[in-house]
Design an enzyme around this catalytic site. Structure first.
Site, PDB file in Angstrom:
ATOM      1  N   CYS A 253      -5.923   8.671   8.385  1.00  0.00           N
ATOM      2  CA  CYS A 253      -5.948   7.778   9.800  1.00  0.00           C
ATOM      3  C   CYS A 253      -5.676   8.960  10.713  1.00  0.00           C
ATOM      4  O   CYS A 253      -4.502  10.085  10.833  1.00  0.00           O
ATOM      5  CB  CYS A 253      -4.648   6.882   9.399  1.00  0.00           C
TER       6      CYS A 253
ATOM      7  N   LYS B 194       0.557  -1.073   0.244  1.00  0.00           N
ATOM      8  CA  LYS B 194       0.488  -0.540  -0.183  1.00  0.00           C
ATOM      9  C   LYS B 194       0.796   1.182  -0.290  1.00  0.00           C
ATOM     10  O   LYS B 194       0.804   2.362  -0.833  1.00  0.00           O
ATOM     11  CB  LYS B 194      -1.149  -0.106   1.076  1.00  0.00           C
ATOM     12  N   ASN B 195       1.897   1.113   0.441  1.00  0.00           N
ATOM     13  CA  ASN B 195       2.298   2.471   1.041  1.00  0.00           C
ATOM     14  C   ASN B 195       3.415   3.124   0.331  1.00  0.00           C
ATOM     15  O   ASN B 195       4.205   3.894   0.178  1.00  0.00           O
ATOM     16  CB  ASN B 195       3.754   2.647   2.416  1.00  0.00           C
TER      17      ASN B 195
ATOM     18  N   ARG C 186       0.172  15.303  12.627  1.00  0.00           N
ATOM     19  CA  ARG C 186       1.048  14.423  11.359  1.00  0.00           C
ATOM     20  C   ARG C 186       1.463  15.623  10.936  1.00  0.00           C
ATOM     21  O   ARG C 186       0.767  16.030   9.726  1.00  0.00           O
ATOM     22  CB  ARG C 186       0.316  13.565  11.054  1.00  0.00           C
TER      23      ARG C 186
HETATM   24  C1  UD1 Z   1       3.710   6.616   6.641  1.00  0.00           C
HETATM   25  C2  UD1 Z   1       3.200   5.764   6.426  1.00  0.00           C
HETATM   26  C3  UD1 Z   1       3.232   5.326   8.123  1.00  0.00           C
HETATM   27  C4  UD1 Z   1       3.611   5.054   8.826  1.00  0.00           C
HETATM   28  C5  UD1 Z   1       4.472   6.381   8.416  1.00  0.00           C
HETATM   29  C6  UD1 Z   1       5.859   6.182   9.595  1.00  0.00           C
HETATM   30  C7  UD1 Z   1       2.825   5.766   3.959  1.00  0.00           C
HETATM   31  C8  UD1 Z   1       1.825   6.054   3.227  1.00  0.00           C
HETATM   32  N1  UD1 Z   1       2.533   6.177   5.344  1.00  0.00           N
HETATM   33  O1  UD1 Z   1       3.526   7.803   6.955  1.00  0.00           O
HETATM   34  O2  UD1 Z   1       2.169   4.296   7.139  1.00  0.00           O
HETATM   35  O3  UD1 Z   1       3.117   4.644   9.829  1.00  0.00           O
HETATM   36  O4  UD1 Z   1       5.756   6.479   7.589  1.00  0.00           O
HETATM   37  O5  UD1 Z   1       6.703   4.785   9.251  1.00  0.00           O
HETATM   38  O6  UD1 Z   1       4.201   5.571   3.286  1.00  0.00           O
HETATM   39  N2  UD1 Z   1       6.516  14.775  10.422  1.00  0.00           N
HETATM   40  C9  UD1 Z   1       7.282  15.685  11.301  1.00  0.00           C
HETATM   41  N3  UD1 Z   1       6.899  16.636  10.056  1.00  0.00           N
HETATM   42  C10 UD1 Z   1       7.048  16.172   8.900  1.00  0.00           C
HETATM   43  C11 UD1 Z   1       6.603  14.782   8.326  1.00  0.00           C
HETATM   44  C12 UD1 Z   1       6.854  13.980   9.515  1.00  0.00           C
HETATM   45  O7  UD1 Z   1       7.523  16.038  12.272  1.00  0.00           O
HETATM   46  O8  UD1 Z   1       6.985  17.158   8.012  1.00  0.00           O
HETATM   47  C13 UD1 Z   1       6.977  13.288  11.780  1.00  0.00           C
HETATM   48  C14 UD1 Z   1       5.905  12.992  12.548  1.00  0.00           C
HETATM   49  O9  UD1 Z   1       4.928  13.678  12.611  1.00  0.00           O
HETATM   50  C15 UD1 Z   1       6.026  11.345  13.021  1.00  0.00           C
HETATM   51  C16 UD1 Z   1       7.575  11.440  12.086  1.00  0.00           C
HETATM   52  O10 UD1 Z   1       7.718  12.539  11.290  1.00  0.00           O
HETATM   53  O11 UD1 Z   1       5.935  11.402  14.133  1.00  0.00           O
HETATM   54  C17 UD1 Z   1       7.416  10.599  11.069  1.00  0.00           C
HETATM   55  O12 UD1 Z   1       6.436  10.760  10.210  1.00  0.00           O
HETATM   56  P1  UD1 Z   1       6.542  10.091   8.597  1.00  0.00           P
HETATM   57  O13 UD1 Z   1       7.095   9.113   8.143  1.00  0.00           O
HETATM   58  O14 UD1 Z   1       6.573  11.215   7.928  1.00  0.00           O
HETATM   59  O15 UD1 Z   1       5.238   8.867   8.292  1.00  0.00           O
HETATM   60  P2  UD1 Z   1       3.919   9.865   6.874  1.00  0.00           P
HETATM   61  O16 UD1 Z   1       5.172   9.427   5.527  1.00  0.00           O
HETATM   62  O17 UD1 Z   1       3.269  10.551   7.359  1.00  0.00           O
END
Ligand code: UD1
Length: 427
Positions: free
Chosen positions: A118, A23-24, A123
């Site tokens: 979700c 999915k991701n 986030r």
């Molecule tokens: C992706 C996955 C999700 C998974 C997550 C962590 C997809 C579509 N989703 O989500 O299933 O749970 O990785 O493995 O691939 N953060 C910031 N600033 C940002 C971006 C992120 O502070 O600009 C923080 C987030 O709040 C979180 C951490 O970084 O604490 C990791 O988030 P991130 O890896 O970006 O998750 P997603 O890409 O949203």
């Protein structure tokens, strides 16, 4: 319509299950196809709601998108005629943020509804925005409409050090940089399997992305990319869900079409709890066989970025540990509020206390069925695992979240011996 899964638990899972496309990876690669400017054919896409939503979103932009049986999608971005991606469909899906990198890279412009998805705590997307700005994009936020506007006359390669390791930001900036002028160096990047899969897809379209899977990614921007055919990797999180379910039901399940090296953190924890995990190759696919005969031992773990224990499997793993012998301590390092499943597990008799990012799971003898509600995708997976472990009937409601990420969940579980039915009730 109220749909729910009805599960009669305590059935030992036995047999073979085949894992679907990731999915991701899919939710990033579908928008990434916009960068080709020509038709791309994607194979091994999972049949899940998030993929259907992206198909509709791309059609809304004017792209030609055809889906065929067996997880194939042909995307022709050459007919894209609008840069307005502000529909409700866009805002209801978190991964729609990949349109930012893809549309900026291809057209230098996008208006994007801020992502939903979700509900697992805050986030932010500040790292995505920081990366796009470093490449020369101007980004404006229209808070009254919950929309961002991004525009760049020309994207230029840059050195970017991410303040947090983010899967989404790493991939998004990689997409835009693939069509920027010059070299981009991304540091402190995510190393998850789907980051590597997206990089491989970009390279198949003629991009030059090196180092994906390590801490530094170097991208040599290209003026043009081209169409290609690409097959998506198997889903690490779906694999882990079936591995955990096999152990949770003291089962014996062969899980096919997997990449065992992606699963090492999960295999290690399951083995520590007393399960047997064997890797194999049947000449066609790699597989993992998970066997469990006894009550699991308690194990403690922390969620980490890859190759650590993935946050997406924290919830199903916690469900598994609710009947372990002893107390497991689970620390959630990635999403501080990712404990919404706990109150539902308690309804089944689990004994769990939470203090900030730490959950203490005191193993009970048995779970008993109840009506419970999924609060997000992986919470839903955790509740399914718990239902398979519980005596009597468990009804898992709010299954729209589960539909977003698990292909044929009920029929796959039925094929390995679970008593699970999807019930669609007219309201
Ligand atoms: C992706 C996955 C999700 C998974 C997550 C962590 C997809 C579509 N989703 O989500 O299933 O749970 O990785 O493995 O691939 N953060 C910031 N600033 C940002 C971006 C992120 O502070 O600009 C923080 C987030 O709040 C979180 C951490 O970084 O604490 C990791 O988030 P991130 O890896 O970006 O998750 P997603 O890409 O949203």
């Amino acid at each position: 319509m109220d749909s729910f899964y009805s599960i009669h638990g305590l059935k030992r899972l036995e047999g073979t299950v085949t894992i679907s496309g990731a999915k991701n990876a899919a939710v990033a690669i579908i928008p990434a196809a916009i960068l080709a400017g020509e038709p791309c054919v994607l194979e091994n896409l999972p049949n899940i709601a998030d993929v259907e939503s992206l198909r509709d979103i791309l059609r809304g932009l004017g792209a030609g998108v055809d889906m065929t049986e067996g997880g194939c999608m042909r995307i022709d971005p050459s007919t894209i005629n609008t840069h307005d991606a502000t529909s409700n469909e866009v805002s209801s899906m978190r991964a729609s943020y990949y349109l930012l990198g893809a549309m900026l890279g291809a057209y230098g412009e996008i208006e994007l509804a801020l992502p939903g998805g979700c509900v697992i705590g805050p986030r932010p997307i500040d790292q995505h925005i920081k990366g796009m700005r470093a490449l020369g994009a101007k980004i404006y936020t229209d808070e009254s409409r919950n929309v961002i506007r991004a525009q760049a006359t020309k994207l230029k390669g840059a050195e970017i050090f991410f303040d947090v390791v983010s899967v989404g930001a790493t991939i998004n900036v990689m997409l835009a940089a693939a069509r920027a002028e010059g070299t981009t160096v991304l540091q402190n990047v995510a190393k998850e399997p789907h980051v590597v899969d997206v990089a491989n897809f970009l390279n198949m379209m003629g991009a030059s992305v090196r180092g994906a899977g390590t801490d530094v990614i170097r991208i040599q921007g290209r003026k043009k990319l081209h169409g290609c055919s690409y097959s998506i990797i198997p889903d690490q999180i779906e694999t882990g869900t079936y591995m955990i379910a096999a152990a949770a039901t003291r089962g014996d399940v062969v899980i096919k079409n997997v990449i065992p090296t992606h699963m090492e953190a999960i295999s290690a924890k399951l083995m520590e709890s007393g399960a047997r995990v064997i890797e194999g190759d049947d000449g066609r696919d790699f597989y993992l066989r998970v066997t469990m005969n006894d009550r699991p031992r308690a194990v403690s773990f922390r969620t980490m970025v890859y190759p650590g224990f993935p946050t997406d499997l924290q919830q199903p793993m916690m469900a598994y540990l609710t009947t372990a012998g002893g107390t497991s301590v689970i620390t959630e390092n990635i999403f501080e509020k990712r404990f919404n499943h706990v109150k539902e597990l308690r309804k089944l008799g689990a004994s769990i206390s939470i203090s900030k990012r730490v959950a203490r799971v005191k193993g009970v003898e048995a779970l008993r069925g109840a009506d419970i509600c999924a609060s997000d995708l992986r919470a839903g997976a955790a509740l399914i695992v718990a239902g398979l472990m519980a005596g009597g009937e468990t009804r898992v409601h709010n299954i729209g979240y589960i539909d977003r990420g698990y292909e044929y969940l009920d029929s796959k579980f039925r094929a390995i011996g679970a008593d699970i039915l999807r019930v669609d009730e007219e309201e």
